[in-house]
Design a protein around this motif. Structure first.
Motif, PDB file in Angstrom:
ATOM      1  N   GLY A  87      51.957  65.639   2.694  1.00 45.39           N
ATOM      2  CA  GLY A  87      51.385  66.203   1.366  1.00 45.39           C
ATOM      3  C   GLY A  87      51.588  65.286   0.378  1.00 45.39           C
ATOM      4  N   THR A  88      52.209  65.876  -0.834  1.00 40.26           N
ATOM      5  CA  THR A  88      52.006  65.310  -2.015  1.00 40.26           C
ATOM      6  C   THR A  88      53.606  64.818  -2.538  1.00 40.26           C
ATOM      7  N   TRP A  89      54.438  65.240  -1.628  1.00 38.15           N
ATOM      8  CA  TRP A  89      56.065  65.128  -1.842  1.00 38.15           C
ATOM      9  C   TRP A  89      56.191  63.689  -2.229  1.00 38.15           C
ATOM     10  N   VAL A  90      56.918  63.174  -3.144  1.00 33.39           N
ATOM     11  CA  VAL A  90      56.780  61.792  -3.413  1.00 33.39           C
ATOM     12  C   VAL A  90      58.126  61.560  -4.366  1.00 33.39           C
ATOM     13  N   VAL A  91      58.979  60.502  -4.311  1.00 32.44           N
ATOM     14  CA  VAL A  91      59.945  60.275  -5.240  1.00 32.44           C
ATOM     15  C   VAL A  91      59.566  59.038  -6.121  1.00 32.44           C
TER      16      VAL A  91
ATOM     17  N   THR B 127      62.666  62.135   5.333  1.00 32.30           N
ATOM     18  CA  THR B 127      62.625  61.243   4.269  1.00 32.30           C
ATOM     19  C   THR B 127      61.251  61.781   3.605  1.00 32.30           C
ATOM     20  N   ALA B 128      60.922  61.014   2.542  1.00 34.14           N
ATOM     21  CA  ALA B 128      59.660  61.334   1.498  1.00 34.14           C
ATOM     22  C   ALA B 128      59.231  59.786   1.107  1.00 34.14           C
ATOM     23  N   ARG B 129      57.823  59.903   0.961  1.00 39.37           N
ATOM     24  CA  ARG B 129      57.208  58.594   0.316  1.00 39.37           C
ATOM     25  C   ARG B 129      57.787  58.393  -1.030  1.00 39.37           C
ATOM     26  N   CYS B 130      57.983  57.016  -1.369  1.00 32.11           N
ATOM     27  CA  CYS B 130      58.643  56.405  -2.467  1.00 32.11           C
ATOM     28  C   CYS B 130      57.711  55.640  -3.097  1.00 32.11           C
ATOM     29  N   VAL B 131      57.441  55.809  -4.299  1.00 29.42           N
ATOM     30  CA  VAL B 131      56.545  54.921  -5.213  1.00 29.42           C
ATOM     31  C   VAL B 131      57.196  54.253  -6.283  1.00 29.42           C
ATOM     32  N   GLN B 132      56.570  52.881  -6.729  1.00 25.74           N
ATOM     33  CA  GLN B 132      57.009  52.274  -7.907  1.00 25.74           C
ATOM     34  C   GLN B 132      55.800  51.997  -8.575  1.00 25.74           C
TER      35      GLN B 132
END
Length: 383
Positions: A374-378, A250-255
């Motif tokens: 790292g910087t991976w984010v959705v 998975t990857a970090r998810c931001v809102q």
């Protein structure tokens, strides 16, 4: 004797004519296969050479593709309707990726961040196109519980040349929660049980020969370039600290205003019920699974890591989720009950339902759960 020779010659002429016809058909088939393959490779080359600063939308893919032969079917299984569209292209162009998404209705796509307008399936296809993974090497599966959405989705997807497209109408299992109540503790058990059942249904009805599966929330509106390719690349790695194959990522998810939206992705211990709480926990929602002070989430885990790193996880969320297809064929699924803490004479434990139980099962199959470092984010919509 001359009559016999004449009959023999006539037979030979017929055989020669038939052989010539077969050769013509074979030549035509080879020519069409070569043309299909050449056209597909030309599309890939055009996409790969397009400037990365330009937004690639699925309409661009349509303009660059020659219309292939297609096969469309629709079947009804009791209350479920399954529409399938498949490109009839060479076996060498088989799909290697299946993208899956669950929706309740049109509101599931969320709103655009810029002007708060409603997003649609077209918006989602634009997002998929931005990954630059060739459509004719990709399959799509969408499940909706809205009859009107089912009809609209078929019309939209019919214009997009995915290798295979599946649109499924499923009325659900009687448990729904509005977008505003979907994170309430009181609704979590039954809501997530229903989601797990629908995930399993969609996944098992659509997975064919694809090697990789990507789940995405319908209301994820932004992906970084190359994230799907990175997940696929990392899936072939084996962690240096574990003997488990990298089966789930998975990857970090931001809102907006939230640097860690998906709190179902974590590492570390969780709160466990006491002996007095255990039976009520199995029977009702009296006990709510919670993190402890030692539980770490993605925003903490990715600190001081690089874009080529993986971080270990004990649980994952579903905002964006990679699954190795072989693990699914071996029995990996989304638990429809609290898997942690179950006993032979009980049907429910106290933790690990839906995506939070996937890693619990995966580890028994020899697969590990990880997050991209790292910087991976959705990015996830607000509404």
């Amino acid at each position: 004797m001359p009559a016999k020779l004449s009959m023999c010659s006539q037979t030979q002429r017929r055989l020669a004519a038939a052989s010539f016809a077969v050769l013509c058909l074979l030549s035509l088939a080879c020519h069409e296969r070569f043309a299909d393959d050449t056209a597909s490779k030309k599309v890939e080359k055009n996409i790969a050479n397009s400037p990365s600063s330009n937004k690639l939308e699925y309409s661009d893919v349509l303009r660059q593709s020659r219309l292939p032969n297609v096969h469309t079917t629709e079947v009804r299984l009791k209350t479920v309707q399954h529409w399938k569209r498949e490109l009839l292209i060479p076996a060498s162009r088989m799909s290697n990726l299946l993208v899956l998404v669950l929706t309740q209705d049109e509101s599931s796509w969320g709103r655009n961040e810029q002007d708060a307008s409603f997003r649609t399936l077209d918006s989602f296809l634009d997002l998929i196109a931005s990954t630059r993974h060739p459509f004719d090497r990709m399959s799509l599966g969408v499940l909706t519980s809205s009859q009107s959405s089912f009809g609209n989705m078929k019309e939209v997807v019919e214009k997009a040349n995915f290798r295979k497209s599946h649109i499924i109408y499923h009325p659900g299992f009687g448990t729904t929660a509005g977008r505003g109540e979907r994170h309430d503790d009181a609704t979590q058990r039954e809501r997530r049980r229903s989601i797990a059942r629908l995930r399993n249904y969609l996944m098992l009805r659509t997975l064919d020969s694809e090697e990789h599966v990507i789940w995405m929330d319908a209301d994820v509106y932004w992906l970084p370039a190359g994230i799907i390719q990175k997940m696929i690349q990392q899936s072939y790695m084996i962690s240096g600290t574990s003997s488990c194959q990298t089966g789930i990522i998975t990857a970090r998810c931001v809102q907006a205003g939230n640097s860690n939206y998906d709190r179902n992705a974590w590492l570390g211990p969780r709160l466990e019920p006491s002996a007095a709480q255990l039976y009520p926990a199995r029977a009702s929602d009296a006990f709510v699974p919670q993190p402890t002070q030692e539980t770490k989430f993605m925003d903490q885990l990715v600190k001081d890591t690089g874009d080529d790193d993986l971080v270990s996880l004990d649980s994952v969320g579903g905002t964006i989720l990679y699954m190795n297809s072989e693990s699914i064929r071996q029995g990996l699924n989304f638990p429809t009950y609290y898997a942690v803490g179950t006993k032979w004479n009980s049907t429910e434990g106290y933790d690990g339902i839906e995506t939070e139980g996937v890693c619990y099962i995966a580890k028994t199959l020899g697969y590990g759960c990880y997050g991209l470092g790292g910087t991976w984010v959705v990015k996830h919509t607000d509404g």
